[in-house]
Design a protein around this motif. Sequence first.
Motif, PDB file in Angstrom:
ATOM      1  N   ILE A  39      19.409  29.208  -8.109  1.00 40.70           N
ATOM      2  CA  ILE A  39      19.818  30.563  -7.709  1.00 40.70           C
ATOM      3  C   ILE A  39      19.286  30.894  -6.316  1.00 40.70           C
ATOM      4  O   ILE A  39      19.970  31.521  -5.498  1.00 40.70           O
ATOM      5  CB  ILE A  39      19.300  31.604  -8.727  1.00 40.70           C
ATOM      6  CG1 ILE A  39      20.035  31.448 -10.069  1.00 40.70           C
ATOM      7  CG2 ILE A  39      19.477  33.030  -8.192  1.00 40.70           C
ATOM      8  CD1 ILE A  39      19.425  32.250 -11.205  1.00 40.70           C
ATOM      9  N   LEU A  40      18.064  30.450  -6.034  1.00 36.40           N
ATOM     10  CA  LEU A  40      17.376  30.836  -4.790  1.00 36.40           C
ATOM     11  C   LEU A  40      17.548  29.833  -3.651  1.00 36.40           C
ATOM     12  O   LEU A  40      17.015  30.036  -2.569  1.00 36.40           O
ATOM     13  CB  LEU A  40      15.880  31.021  -5.073  1.00 36.40           C
ATOM     14  CG  LEU A  40      15.519  32.161  -6.038  1.00 36.40           C
ATOM     15  CD1 LEU A  40      14.025  32.121  -6.369  1.00 36.40           C
ATOM     16  CD2 LEU A  40      15.892  33.513  -5.447  1.00 36.40           C
ATOM     17  N   ILE A  41      18.311  28.794  -3.874  1.00 35.94           N
ATOM     18  CA  ILE A  41      18.335  27.682  -2.925  1.00 35.94           C
ATOM     19  C   ILE A  41      18.873  28.072  -1.546  1.00 35.94           C
ATOM     20  O   ILE A  41      18.498  27.478  -0.531  1.00 35.94           O
ATOM     21  CB  ILE A  41      19.130  26.488  -3.511  1.00 35.94           C
ATOM     22  CG1 ILE A  41      18.689  25.178  -2.871  1.00 35.94           C
ATOM     23  CG2 ILE A  41      20.632  26.699  -3.397  1.00 35.94           C
ATOM     24  CD1 ILE A  41      19.108  23.953  -3.644  1.00 35.94           C
TER      25      ILE A  41
ATOM     26  N   GLN B  35      21.273  16.435  -6.355  1.00 39.38           N
ATOM     27  CA  GLN B  35      22.409  17.366  -6.360  1.00 39.38           C
ATOM     28  C   GLN B  35      22.339  18.383  -5.229  1.00 39.38           C
ATOM     29  O   GLN B  35      23.374  18.852  -4.758  1.00 39.38           O
ATOM     30  CB  GLN B  35      22.448  18.122  -7.689  1.00 39.38           C
ATOM     31  CG  GLN B  35      22.727  17.268  -8.905  1.00 39.38           C
ATOM     32  CD  GLN B  35      22.702  18.103 -10.168  1.00 39.38           C
ATOM     33  OE1 GLN B  35      23.474  19.052 -10.326  1.00 39.38           O
ATOM     34  NE2 GLN B  35      21.806  17.763 -11.079  1.00 39.38           N
ATOM     35  N   HIS B  36      21.120  18.717  -4.790  1.00 43.96           N
ATOM     36  CA  HIS B  36      20.991  19.901  -3.931  1.00 43.96           C
ATOM     37  C   HIS B  36      20.268  19.693  -2.597  1.00 43.96           C
ATOM     38  O   HIS B  36      20.277  20.595  -1.765  1.00 43.96           O
ATOM     39  CB  HIS B  36      20.248  21.004  -4.704  1.00 43.96           C
ATOM     40  CG  HIS B  36      20.897  21.392  -5.986  1.00 43.96           C
ATOM     41  ND1 HIS B  36      22.099  22.085  -6.041  1.00 43.96           N
ATOM     42  CD2 HIS B  36      20.530  21.163  -7.276  1.00 43.96           C
ATOM     43  CE1 HIS B  36      22.431  22.274  -7.307  1.00 43.96           C
ATOM     44  NE2 HIS B  36      21.514  21.730  -8.076  1.00 43.96           N
ATOM     45  N   TYR B  37      19.647  18.526  -2.360  1.00 45.74           N
ATOM     46  CA  TYR B  37      18.749  18.423  -1.201  1.00 45.74           C
ATOM     47  C   TYR B  37      19.468  18.598   0.135  1.00 45.74           C
ATOM     48  O   TYR B  37      18.872  19.067   1.107  1.00 45.74           O
ATOM     49  CB  TYR B  37      17.955  17.113  -1.232  1.00 45.74           C
ATOM     50  CG  TYR B  37      18.710  15.881  -0.816  1.00 45.74           C
ATOM     51  CD1 TYR B  37      18.658  15.404   0.488  1.00 45.74           C
ATOM     52  CD2 TYR B  37      19.488  15.176  -1.739  1.00 45.74           C
ATOM     53  CE1 TYR B  37      19.341  14.261   0.866  1.00 45.74           C
ATOM     54  CE2 TYR B  37      20.168  14.042  -1.374  1.00 45.74           C
ATOM     55  CZ  TYR B  37      20.094  13.579  -0.074  1.00 45.74           C
ATOM     56  OH  TYR B  37      20.784  12.455   0.289  1.00 45.74           O
ATOM     57  N   LYS B  38      20.748  18.261   0.197  1.00 40.02           N
ATOM     58  CA  LYS B  38      21.449  18.351   1.483  1.00 40.02           C
ATOM     59  C   LYS B  38      21.609  19.787   1.967  1.00 40.02           C
ATOM     60  O   LYS B  38      21.721  20.022   3.174  1.00 40.02           O
ATOM     61  CB  LYS B  38      22.809  17.666   1.383  1.00 40.02           C
ATOM     62  CG  LYS B  38      22.698  16.146   1.292  1.00 40.02           C
ATOM     63  CD  LYS B  38      24.067  15.482   1.297  1.00 40.02           C
ATOM     64  CE  LYS B  38      23.929  13.961   1.229  1.00 40.02           C
ATOM     65  NZ  LYS B  38      25.244  13.284   1.198  1.00 40.02           N
ATOM     66  N   LYS B  39      21.610  20.738   1.033  1.00 40.88           N
ATOM     67  CA  LYS B  39      21.772  22.134   1.450  1.00 40.88           C
ATOM     68  C   LYS B  39      20.468  22.936   1.340  1.00 40.88           C
ATOM     69  O   LYS B  39      20.452  24.132   1.620  1.00 40.88           O
ATOM     70  CB  LYS B  39      22.864  22.818   0.630  1.00 40.88           C
ATOM     71  CG  LYS B  39      22.608  22.908  -0.860  1.00 40.88           C
ATOM     72  CD  LYS B  39      23.777  23.604  -1.547  1.00 40.88           C
ATOM     73  CE  LYS B  39      23.553  23.685  -3.059  1.00 40.88           C
ATOM     74  NZ  LYS B  39      24.690  24.326  -3.754  1.00 40.88           N
ATOM     75  N   MET B  40      19.389  22.262   0.970  1.00 40.44           N
ATOM     76  CA  MET B  40      18.102  22.961   0.861  1.00 40.44           C
ATOM     77  C   MET B  40      17.538  23.264   2.246  1.00 40.44           C
ATOM     78  O   MET B  40      17.627  22.436   3.152  1.00 40.44           O
ATOM     79  CB  MET B  40      17.096  22.097   0.082  1.00 40.44           C
ATOM     80  CG  MET B  40      17.367  22.020  -1.404  1.00 40.44           C
ATOM     81  SD  MET B  40      16.329  20.784  -2.244  1.00 40.44           S
ATOM     82  CE  MET B  40      14.715  21.559  -2.137  1.00 40.44           C
ATOM     83  N   PRO B  41      16.970  24.448   2.435  1.00 45.51           N
ATOM     84  CA  PRO B  41      16.260  24.713   3.693  1.00 45.51           C
ATOM     85  C   PRO B  41      15.172  23.669   3.905  1.00 45.51           C
ATOM     86  O   PRO B  41      14.566  23.174   2.953  1.00 45.51           O
ATOM     87  CB  PRO B  41      15.657  26.108   3.463  1.00 45.51           C
ATOM     88  CG  PRO B  41      16.501  26.729   2.398  1.00 45.51           C
ATOM     89  CD  PRO B  41      16.927  25.603   1.512  1.00 45.51           C
TER      90      PRO B  41
ATOM     91  N   LYS C  97      11.059  10.087   3.729  1.00 41.34           N
ATOM     92  CA  LYS C  97      11.915   9.839   4.905  1.00 41.34           C
ATOM     93  C   LYS C  97      13.391   9.830   4.517  1.00 41.34           C
ATOM     94  O   LYS C  97      14.250  10.322   5.259  1.00 41.34           O
ATOM     95  CB  LYS C  97      11.515   8.525   5.567  1.00 41.34           C
ATOM     96  CG  LYS C  97      10.223   8.614   6.357  1.00 41.34           C
ATOM     97  CD  LYS C  97       9.916   7.290   7.057  1.00 41.34           C
ATOM     98  CE  LYS C  97       8.686   7.407   7.931  1.00 41.34           C
ATOM     99  NZ  LYS C  97       8.361   6.124   8.592  1.00 41.34           N
ATOM    100  N   PHE C  98      13.678   9.267   3.361  1.00 38.37           N
ATOM    101  CA  PHE C  98      15.073   9.214   2.890  1.00 38.37           C
ATOM    102  C   PHE C  98      15.641  10.618   2.757  1.00 38.37           C
ATOM    103  O   PHE C  98      16.735  10.915   3.275  1.00 38.37           O
ATOM    104  CB  PHE C  98      15.144   8.492   1.538  1.00 38.37           C
ATOM    105  CG  PHE C  98      16.467   8.660   0.841  1.00 38.37           C
ATOM    106  CD1 PHE C  98      17.587   7.912   1.210  1.00 38.37           C
ATOM    107  CD2 PHE C  98      16.615   9.612  -0.167  1.00 38.37           C
ATOM    108  CE1 PHE C  98      18.818   8.095   0.591  1.00 38.37           C
ATOM    109  CE2 PHE C  98      17.848   9.800  -0.794  1.00 38.37           C
ATOM    110  CZ  PHE C  98      18.930   9.037  -0.414  1.00 38.37           C
ATOM    111  N   TYR C  99      14.920  11.479   2.064  1.00 33.32           N
ATOM    112  CA  TYR C  99      15.425  12.837   1.841  1.00 33.32           C
ATOM    113  C   TYR C  99      15.517  13.626   3.150  1.00 33.32           C
ATOM    114  O   TYR C  99      16.493  14.336   3.397  1.00 33.32           O
ATOM    115  CB  TYR C  99      14.548  13.577   0.831  1.00 33.32           C
ATOM    116  CG  TYR C  99      14.825  13.180  -0.602  1.00 33.32           C
ATOM    117  CD1 TYR C  99      16.012  13.538  -1.231  1.00 33.32           C
ATOM    118  CD2 TYR C  99      13.908  12.409  -1.322  1.00 33.32           C
ATOM    119  CE1 TYR C  99      16.269  13.159  -2.547  1.00 33.32           C
ATOM    120  CE2 TYR C  99      14.162  12.034  -2.635  1.00 33.32           C
ATOM    121  CZ  TYR C  99      15.352  12.411  -3.227  1.00 33.32           C
ATOM    122  OH  TYR C  99      15.622  12.041  -4.532  1.00 33.32           O
ATOM    123  N   LEU C 100      14.498  13.512   3.976  1.00 38.23           N
ATOM    124  CA  LEU C 100      14.496  14.277   5.229  1.00 38.23           C
ATOM    125  C   LEU C 100      15.579  13.807   6.189  1.00 38.23           C
ATOM    126  O   LEU C 100      16.151  14.607   6.927  1.00 38.23           O
ATOM    127  CB  LEU C 100      13.115  14.180   5.897  1.00 38.23           C
ATOM    128  CG  LEU C 100      11.979  14.915   5.166  1.00 38.23           C
ATOM    129  CD1 LEU C 100      10.627  14.543   5.768  1.00 38.23           C
ATOM    130  CD2 LEU C 100      12.189  16.436   5.224  1.00 38.23           C
TER     131      LEU C 100
END
Length: 230
Positions: free
Chosen positions: A167-169, A201-207, A224-227
């Motif tokens: 909800i808060l993403i 599912q969500h890391y690409k749009k996370m602040p 490093k992969f996620y960032l």
Amino acid sequence: MLNKLKQDMHSLRDQEKAKLLSGFFKTGEGQYGEGDIFLGITVPNQRELAKKYSDLDLEDIQKLLESKIHEERLIALLILIINYKKSEDKKEIFDFYLKNTKNINNWDLVDLSAPNIIGSYLIDKDKNILYKLAKSKNLWEKRIAIISTFAFIKENSFKDALEISKILIEDKHDLIHKAVGWMLREVGKKNQEAEEDFLKQHYKKMPRTMLRYSIEKFDEPKRKFYLAKN
């Protein structure tokens, strides 16, 4: 008793520390802590005062919560936590807390109290109130919603932390980014697979701040992969 507490507080005030805290907690015009007043009392001293004056009734606790002095509100919440733990009527304190969300208006006040009262009370109950708070326009109510789930995470229950994170993403405030990232990190400390299922599912749009907080405990290649993909 309330007057005696205030006298004890003023005897412990430290102007230099108060000045530092005013800057740290962003009390300037237009900042999230605008208008908050600090006496410069250390948290250990505030905990001692809360123990000493833990017999304060809800009427006096209400007066402290309505104060513009940060330490008075913090001590009020510390007393409330003490009383919640020993109370036979925990719902009374839970309801009292919810009526005062406008006074629980800085991140340390939320982080100290929300898991210990709201989260603790709701562990075995309907949690709809947290979803309502998560959708509030009030910064602190949103932070209460996500930080309360810390109590559930400690019990290996992650569903509500993950759903409220969702909800808060896309929230715009840095203090929500940090809070969500922190709770996701706590989920990962208990069950990294559960956290990574959420991240995939969500890391690409996370602040960026939210993501950094959430992956802080991962090994360097995984961080490093996620960032790199964010």
